[in-house]
Design a protein around this motif. Structure first.
Motif, short mmCIF file in Angstrom:
data_model
loop_
_atom_site.label_atom_id
_atom_site.label_comp_id
_atom_site.label_asym_id
_atom_site.label_seq_id
_atom_site.Cartn_x
_atom_site.Cartn_y
_atom_site.Cartn_z
N SER A 235 158.26 -52.38 29.28
CA SER A 235 157.11 -52.76 28.47
C SER A 235 156.36 -53.95 29.06
O SER A 235 155.13 -53.98 29.04
N SER A 236 157.10 -54.93 29.59
CA SER A 236 156.44 -56.12 30.15
C SER A 236 155.58 -55.76 31.34
O SER A 236 154.40 -56.14 31.42
N PHE A 237 156.15 -55.03 32.30
CA PHE A 237 155.39 -54.67 33.49
C PHE A 237 154.31 -53.66 33.17
O PHE A 237 153.22 -53.70 33.75
N GLN A 238 154.57 -52.74 32.24
CA GLN A 238 153.58 -51.73 31.88
C GLN A 238 152.36 -52.39 31.25
O GLN A 238 151.21 -52.13 31.65
N ASN A 239 152.58 -53.25 30.24
CA ASN A 239 151.45 -53.89 29.57
C ASN A 239 150.63 -54.72 30.53
O ASN A 239 149.39 -54.75 30.43
N TYR A 240 151.29 -55.39 31.46
CA TYR A 240 150.57 -56.29 32.35
C TYR A 240 149.79 -55.54 33.42
O TYR A 240 148.57 -55.71 33.55
N VAL B 265 164.24 -56.66 20.22
CA VAL B 265 163.54 -57.11 19.03
C VAL B 265 162.73 -58.36 19.34
O VAL B 265 161.57 -58.49 18.95
N VAL B 266 163.35 -59.31 20.08
CA VAL B 266 162.64 -60.53 20.47
C VAL B 266 161.44 -60.19 21.31
O VAL B 266 160.36 -60.78 21.17
N SER B 267 161.60 -59.21 22.22
CA SER B 267 160.49 -58.82 23.08
C SER B 267 159.32 -58.29 22.27
O SER B 267 158.18 -58.65 22.49
N VAL B 268 159.63 -57.44 21.28
CA VAL B 268 158.57 -56.87 20.46
C VAL B 268 157.89 -57.95 19.65
O VAL B 268 156.66 -58.01 19.54
#
Length: 385
Positions: free
Chosen positions: A217-222, A369-372
Motif C-alpha cells: 500500500s505504501s509504495f502503491q499509493n506513492y 491497522v496502524v498503517s491504515v
C-alpha cells in the motif's frame, strides 16, 4: 488466550538500564549502516538496476493483473504489457526527446542574452527607484550577481560537455544496463509473486500478511499517485505555456512535470523556470508563475486526492528530511524511494512502540491497522508538491 509479550523484559528495566541498552545498541547500528553503505557503493550499479526493474515491474503489474483477471494467462499478459510499455516509451521518446533536446540547445545558446537582458532590466529598475529619491545601488549588485551567475553557467556548461563526452564513450555500458533492466523487469513481471512470497516467508507467520500489505500500500499509493500527478502536470502545463507563448514551453513544461514526480520537485521546478523566463521578460515570467501556481493548486486540491486516495501520513518536514537522506544515501534512486520507505519505517516504529508500551500483547496485525490509520486522515489534506 493472550499471545506472549516479547517485550516483557523491557518493562522490567529501569530508565537508566533502558538508556544503557540504547547506548550499547547505537554503535552496533552505526556499524551496520556503515557496512550496508560500503556494500551499496560496491554494488551501486547492480543495486540501481534491481531497484529500477522492481519499480517498473511493480507499476506494470497492475495492467498484467487486470489482464489475468480477464482470463488471460500471466505469461502472455506479461509479454503484451511489456511490449506495449516499451512501444509507448519508445514512441514518446521519438516524438518529444528530439524536440526537447533541440530546445535545450537553443536555451543554452540564448541564455547569455537572457542574462544580459535581466541585468539591463535590474539596472533600469535601479534608475527608476533612484529617481524617486531612494538609493539602493541595484546596478552594482546586478553587475556582480550576473557576472558570478555567468561564471557558474560557464562552469556548468563545461561540466555538461564533459559528461556528454563521457556518456558518448560509454554508450555501450548504458545500453547494456538498459537491456539488463528490461530483461529483469520482464522476469519480475512473470515470477515476481513467487519471489516476493519466498522473501516474506522468512518473517514470522503472524507478521507476513501485515508487512506485505504495508509495503504494497505504501509504495502503491506513492508511485502510482506521483506518476499520474506528474503526467497531469505535464499535460496541462505544456499547452498552457504554448498559449502564453512562453519560449521553450515544451521543455519547461516537461521539466516541471518531471520534477513533480518527487515531493517539492514541482515547486522547485516552477521557481527555476520562472526565474529563467523573468530574465527575458518580467511580465511574461509573472504570467508563467501565476499560471503554474494555479494549475498546481487545482491538481493538488481537486485531482491529487482522487488519484492518491490516502495520504502518506508523513509530516512535510519528515518528507523533506527523508528526501535529503535518500539523496545522500542513493542519489536519484534514493530520492525516488525515500518517501515510501519512510512511510514503511514510520509504520513499523509505531507498531513496535505500541507493542513495547503496552504490558499486554499486541498482535502483529496491528501493523496493518496502524498503517491504515496513519494513511487515512479525517479530512482532505493538501498534497506535498
Amino acid at each position: 488466550m493472550d499471545k506472549p509479550n516479547y517485550f516483557h523484559w523491557w518493562h522490567k528495566l529501569s530508565v537508566p538500564s533502558r538508556l544503557l541498552m540504547i547506548g550499547l545498541a547505537a554503535p552496533i547500528l552505526a556499524l551496520n549502516f556503515w557496512t550496508l553503505a560500503s556494500i551499496s557503493n560496491y554494488f551501486g550499479v547492480l543495486i540501481g538496476i534491481i531497484i529500477v526493474a522492481s519499480l517498473l515491474a511493480f507499476l506494470l503489474n497492475y495492467p498484467v493483473s487486470w489482464c489475468v483477471q480477464r482470463g488471460l494467462r500471466r505469461e502472455p499478459a506479461s509479454i503484451i504489457v511489456a511490449l506495449l510499455a516499451i512501444s509507448i516509451l519508445f514512441g514518446i521518446g521519438i516524438v518529444l526527446i528530439p524536440i526537447a533536446f533541440n530546445q535545450a540547445q537553443q536555451l543554452a545558446n540564448r541564455l547569455p542574452d537572457w542574462l544580459e537582458s535581466g541585468r539591463q532590466q535590474l539596472i533600469l529598475l535601479s534608475q527608476q527607484v533612484e529617481e524617486r529619491g531612494v538609493s539602493l545601488n541595484l546596478d552594482v549588485l546586478a553587475v556582480q550577481a550576473f557576472d558570478r551567475l555567468q561564471g557558474q553557467l560557464q562552469a556548468l556548461t563545461k561540466s555538461l560537455l564533459n559528461i556528454a563526452l563521457g556518456t558518448v564513450s560509454s554508450v555501450l555500458d548504458i545500453l547494456i544496463d538498459v537491456l539488463v533492466t528490461i530483461i529483469l523487469t520482464f522476469y519480475l513481471l512473470q515470477h515476481g509473486d513467487q519471489l516476493w512470497d519466498s522473501l516474506i516467508d522468512w518473517l514470522p507467520e503472524d507478521s507476513q500478511q501485515p508487512v506485505s500489505e504495508t509495503l504494497r500500500s505504501s509504495f502503491q499509493n506513492y508511485f502510482i499517485g506521483q506518476l499520474l500527478f506528474g503526467i497531469c502536470m505535464t499535460s496541462v502545463l505544456v499547452p498552457t505555456f504554448l498559449i502564453l507563448k512562453v519560449p521553450f514551453g515544451l521543455l519547461f513544461g516537461l521539466t516541471i512535470g518531471t520534477m513533480a514526480l518527487i515531493p517539492f520537485g514541482g515547486t522547485v521546478g516552477i521557481i527555476l523556470v520562472t526565474g529563467l523566463v523573468t530574465l527575458q521578460n518580467i511580465w511574461l515570467g509573472l504570467k508563467l508563475l501565476a499560471a503554474a501556481v494555479i494549475v498546481q493548486q487545482i491538481l493538488d486540491n481537486l485531482v491529487a486526492p482522487r488519484i492518491l486516495g490516502t495520504m502518506t501520513g508523513l509530516n512535510p518536514a519528515w518528507v523533506f528530511i527523508s528526501i535529503l537522506i535518500g539523496a545522500k544515501a542513493g542519489g536519484l534512486i534514493g530520492v525516488v524511494i525515500a518517501v515510501p520507505t519512510a512511510v514503511v519505517i514510520k509504520t513499523a516504529l509505531i507498531s513496535l512502540r505500541s507493542r513495547m508500551a503496552s504490558p499486554k500483547s499486541t498482535s502483529a496485525s496491528d501493523m496493518a491497522v496502524v498503517s491504515v490509520e496513519s494513511e487515512a486522515p479525517t479530512q482532505p489534506v493538501s498534497r506535498i508538491s
